[in-house]
Enzyme design. Sequence first.
Site, short mmCIF file in Angstrom:
data_model
loop_
_atom_site.label_atom_id
_atom_site.label_comp_id
_atom_site.label_asym_id
_atom_site.label_seq_id
_atom_site.Cartn_x
_atom_site.Cartn_y
_atom_site.Cartn_z
N LYS A 116 0.85 -1.19 0.00
CA LYS A 116 0.00 0.00 0.00
C LYS A 116 0.89 1.24 0.00
CE LYS A 116 -3.98 1.87 2.54
NZ LYS A 116 -4.83 1.69 3.75
N HIS A 118 -0.33 4.48 0.31
CA HIS A 118 -0.91 5.61 1.02
C HIS A 118 -1.32 5.15 2.41
CE1 HIS A 118 -4.28 3.47 -0.82
NE2 HIS A 118 -5.02 3.92 0.17
#
Length: 230
Positions: A116, A118
């Site tokens: 991921k 963010h």
Amino acid sequence: MPDAQYIQNTSFSSHQFIQLALDNQVLKFGEFVLKSGRVSPYFFNAGLLATGEMLSLLARGYADALAKQMAAQSNKELVIFGAAYKGIPFVAATAQALWQHHGINAKWGYNRKEAKTHGEGGNLVGADVSGKAVWVLDDVITAGTAMREVVDILEQAGASVAGIIVALDRKEKGRGEHSAIQELAANLQVPVQALVDIDDLISYLADADSQDKEAAQLAKMQHYREQYGV
């Protein structure tokens, strides 16, 4: 219909698990061509462990095995890990079973297939595994390639592997005279165990009502075990 209360309140039974796996098409007898080219008389598809009953019984098996391991160790902290994607429901359900049936408040986590970029970022979700010895749960180890990738992920996060528990051990030779599970245990120097193995399947068939179909299937399983087993 099986008694759900019975399943919830009893320890894991390999015979019960095999029967439930057959009823739900998770385990099938027949002829199946594996990636290795071998023609197997049975096939185990963990992707079909898709009912609450099946998942509960499997999680109870993992939980019982982990509780025994914890009883033999002085370190009472337990961290368990499931590899994406199939391992995620396994590890979540096992954490619940450990708490409900053994009073063990295990920490649990899993990985993302893609990191991921963010929010909190990274490719690990759940418990912080840094500096921890982690137990890994999986369905079946065939060649051991996927499990070695999981080991690499954990090591990069600063964790070590305490042990590995799988649902089924086919107990087949790899390229040499040892199985993938035996090779992993030797390379990692950790326990690698299974809830059910091919010998349990053979015993199940041997105990079944003596019918032509079961007798023929038993003979095929025994022959396969003799030909490829460790």
